[in-house]
Design a protein around this motif. Structure first.
Motif: not given
Lengths: 436, 203, 111
Positions: A128, A131, A165, A168, A213, A217, A220, A258, A262
């Motif tokens: 995390l 990322l 974030e 997440l 989530y 994700a 993000s 990415s 995720v």
């Protein structure tokens, strides 16, 4: 692997580690690079089908599967332009920052049982954290381009990623405390067995939090409907307006890297990682090796384990691919949100939902309510860390009578939990072990 | 894994140490705010590498997440506040440089002498080879330490201390409340309000 | 030279910590930009953190601080984040009132 080079092939120590590191590096970079190659082709085909078109059809045969390679060659051949107003050093370095962040996170991502570049005890946290650094490259790109569009895109991205974030992190903590560890390999192994053992079926709250989530994700990693940073209908192309050629494609490799990351994290945290829905990989591999070696499988060492791990790896990659495909499906189905709607989604919906699910999962775990695998009668494997044994020995020394009759049931963890900790973490661990 | 071969430890240590110190100096000698923030992030990231090397995985990841992420916000502020080009670089007067470097240099000299003067600090750890990777996997121990339970100190002879007195529960609660206060305070101070009409005008 | 380079001790980590600390201190002293001063503070705190980690490392010392080093380092990181938030709020307030981020302009209270 370094031990193998050192002891079996008698390499010098420094060379053994260097070769092992290089092999890990090359393997991971291929996941990112080849993954991007396939994902871009997939994105074209999927978007084509969703929009009732065919997508690429010519390059490389019937399905146009060499289209990405042709594009790559075109991108390499393009001129690398730096705008006059740009901050040259930052402009040149920004794509690499983005790509390196996305690539580094793969260090801690296991692809099968024990197939991971570096066993980190805090792997979830590390993934995390790294990322989150990807956004840094985007901000640098936006600032250094010296263009209003780029700057707007970068500022939006910064606000968006920093806010997302929070939910997440809350979502990721739930599987962590259900399993009692941050080690992704352990989390994956604890979900072996039937698919009811997957954490998404653990209780209603983990089921709910998976969807939170996934939303966070998608946001993000800046995929539509949250791709405000490159909203091409408003900002030309957002932060990469001024980029061309290979530098531009680095941003895309980072984005697809990415995306898979995720999805893979979701697969491990919620969908059993490399464990298939039915526990067939290990017996299947043993049978296969038995058939091939005419019955004396033992002499072939860990071959059956290796084959089972290979199947696990395929399993994991498939799950990751499904996640990426769903992200593409979402992108070509939903309209883009406005920036204030993006913030509202995060702060007014995702954060409260994540917090409620967090508390709910915690109480579920504390009260020992039935989990998904209880209903099916399959046990979750008990995994403990090294210090637990020490603590256990200590506890035995302190209360010999109490732990003697407990250890008769094979329940070694309970005295430790009862004696030394009120934390939900450890009793959660004991709960899992003592489920049966 | 790295510690099976000491020369790799030394190699990575010097690599990260040079990156850390080099970018820290770059922060000092750069005048552009955004460049400074960029170097600062690289310096903090490299020191996270040092943390990993010393076996403090969790702190390293924490450093990457909070410190570097927090500095990210710094960059954003830098970008926002320096949208007018007159703020992008502010020169320091050369007299200040001389004084600061003189004082800083002597401070560094003193600290270096101290660091290498204590016999215990520059002698190798006799049981370095025996340290296993499992011994450095302390995430749950850290978590329990914050909850007031020190599972790493179970061999503590003092029964009073073993009962949880040596944990960090109270500091943890204080820090949590401190963070809450800071959050509210910062939001209150940074909220939009009517600006004073400064004669310098604003763009 | 090789003896200085090769086995890494606590002293080497302390050296890195010292360099970061001094750089941060000089940064705080010389920068006129509010954000530059803030970055100096971050460097200083990080230099202290390196020392905590070095003394707590099981690789480097046999009787190390153990977990206490890491726990204190975590507290330092959290407090540094809190400090950065407050300092940024102050900087923003200052900018709102003076339309500059040069600390030399902050002399309203001078008699």
């Amino acid at each position: 692997m370094a031990d193998f080079f050192e002891h079996t092939l008698h390499f010098p120590v420094w060379l053994a580690y260097l070769v092992a590191a290089l092999i890990h590096c090359v393997l991971i970079i291929h996941v990112v690079a080849v993954g991007a190659l396939i994902f871009i082709w997939m994105e074209r085909k999927i978007s084509g089908r969703i929009q009732d078109r065919l997508g690429p059809t010519r390059v490389g045969g019937a399905f146009g599967w060499l289209q990405t390679l042709a594009d790559g060659i075109k991108l390499i051949a393009k001129e690398d332009i730096t705008p006059g107003d740009a901050d040259v050093m930052l402009f040149k370095i920004a794509p690499y920052v983005s790509f390196a962040a996305s690539f580094c996170a793969y260090i801690a991502l296991p692809f099968s049982d024990g197939w991971v570049a570096q066993h980190l005890n805090s792997a979830v946290f590390f993934v995390l954290a790294v990322l989150g650094l990807e956004v840094f490259g985007v901000i640098l790109a936006g600032y250094a381009s010296g263009s209003k569009w780029s700057l707007f895109g970068a500022m939006r991205e910064a606000a968006q990623v920093v806010s997302y974030e929070v939910p997440l992190g809350m979502c990721v903590v739930v599987p962590v405390f259900v399993c009692g560890t941050m080690n992704l390999v352990t989390i994956g192994n604890m979900q072996s067995g039937l698919f009811t053992n997957w954490l998404i079926f653990n209780d209603p709250f983990t089921f709910a939090i998976f969807w939170v989530y996934f939303t966070c994700a998608v946001a993000s990693v800046n995929r539509a409907p949250f791709d405000l940073a490159e909203a091409e209908s408003e900002l030309v192309a957002g932060f990469h307006t001024e980029y061309s050629g290979l530098r531009w494609s680095f941003f895309f490799m980072a984005e697809y890297g990415s995306m898979f990351l995720v999805s893979g994290l979701a697969a491990i945290l919620f969908f059993g990682g490399w464990n298939g829905p039915f526990p067939i990989a290990e017996p299947l591999a043993t049978t296969l090796v038995n058939v091939v070696t005419l019955g004396n499988a033992e002499s072939w060492g860990g071959l059956s384990t290796y084959l089972a791990n290979l199947m696990g790896c395929v399993n994991f990659l498939l799950k990751g691919f499904v996640g990426v495909t769903v992200m593409m499906w979402i992108r070509w189905t939903l309209p883009r949100l406005r920036i204030d709607q993006v913030m509202t989604t995060c702060l007014k919906y995702c954060v409260p939902l994540a917090a409620v699910c967090f508390l709910g999962a915690m109480f579920w775990q504390l009260n020992g309510m039935p989990t998904g695998n209880d209903l099916m009668g399959f046990q979750r494997g008990l995994q403990t860390e090294g210090w637990v044994e020490t603590a256990d020995r200590e506890a035995t020394a302190v209360t010999p009578a109490g732990s003697a009759d407990l250890s008769a049931d094979g329940e070694s963890l309970v005295p430790v939990a009862a004696d030394r900790s009120d934390g939900d973490h450890l009793s959660g661990l004991a709960e899992n072990g003592g489920a049966g | 894994m790295i510690f099976a071969a000491m020369d790799w430890h030394a190699f990575f240590f010097w690599m990260f140490a040079l990156l850390t110190c080099g970018f820290a100096l770059a922060v000092l000698f750069s005048n552009n705010v955004v460049h400074m923030a960029f170097y600062l992030i690289l310096s903090l990231g490299a020191s996270a590498g040092l943390f990993f090397l010393a076996g403090a995985e969790f702190v390293g990841a924490m450093q990457l997440m909070i410190y570097v992420g927090g500095t990210l916000v710094l960059v954003i502020f830098g970008v926002m506040l320096t949208a007018q080009s007159r703020f992008v670089s502010m020169e320091t007067r050369s007299g200040e440089w001389v004084v600061a470097l003189g004082v800083g240099g002597s401070l560094l000299f003193m600290l270096m002498i101290t660091a290498f003067n204590v016999e215990d600090w520059r002698s190798p750890n006799p049981r370095q080879g025996e340290v296993t990777v499992a011994e450095t996997q302390v995430v749950s121990q850290i978590g329990l330490g914050f909850a007031g339970v020190r599972v790493d100190k179970l061999d503590q002879p003092d029964g009073q201390l073993r009962g949880g007195m040596s944990g960090y529960l109270l500091p943890f609660v204080i820090v949590s409340i401190h963070l809450l206060v800071v959050l509210i305070g910062a939001a209150y101070m940074a909220r939009t309000k009517r600006r004073k009409d400064v004669s310098g005008g604003r763009s | 030279m090789i003896e200085f380079l090769e086995p890494i001790h606590v002293s080497h980590y302390l050296l890195v910590g010292a360099v970061m600390f001094v750089t941060g201190a000089v940064c705080m002293a010389t920068k006129r930009n509010v954000l530059g001063i803030l970055m100096g503070v971050e460097l200083v705190l990080n230099g202290a953190n390196i020392n905590f980690i070095a003394f707590g490392s099981k690789y480097l010392r046999s009787d190390s601080l153990g977990l206490d080093g890491q726990l204190i380092a975590l507290f330092v990181i959290v407090l540094a984040a809190a400090e950065a938030a407050v300092a940024l709020a102050i900087a923003l307030n200052f900018y709102n009132n003076h339309t500059t981020i040069d600390v030399d302009e902050a002399d309203d209270l001078r008699g």
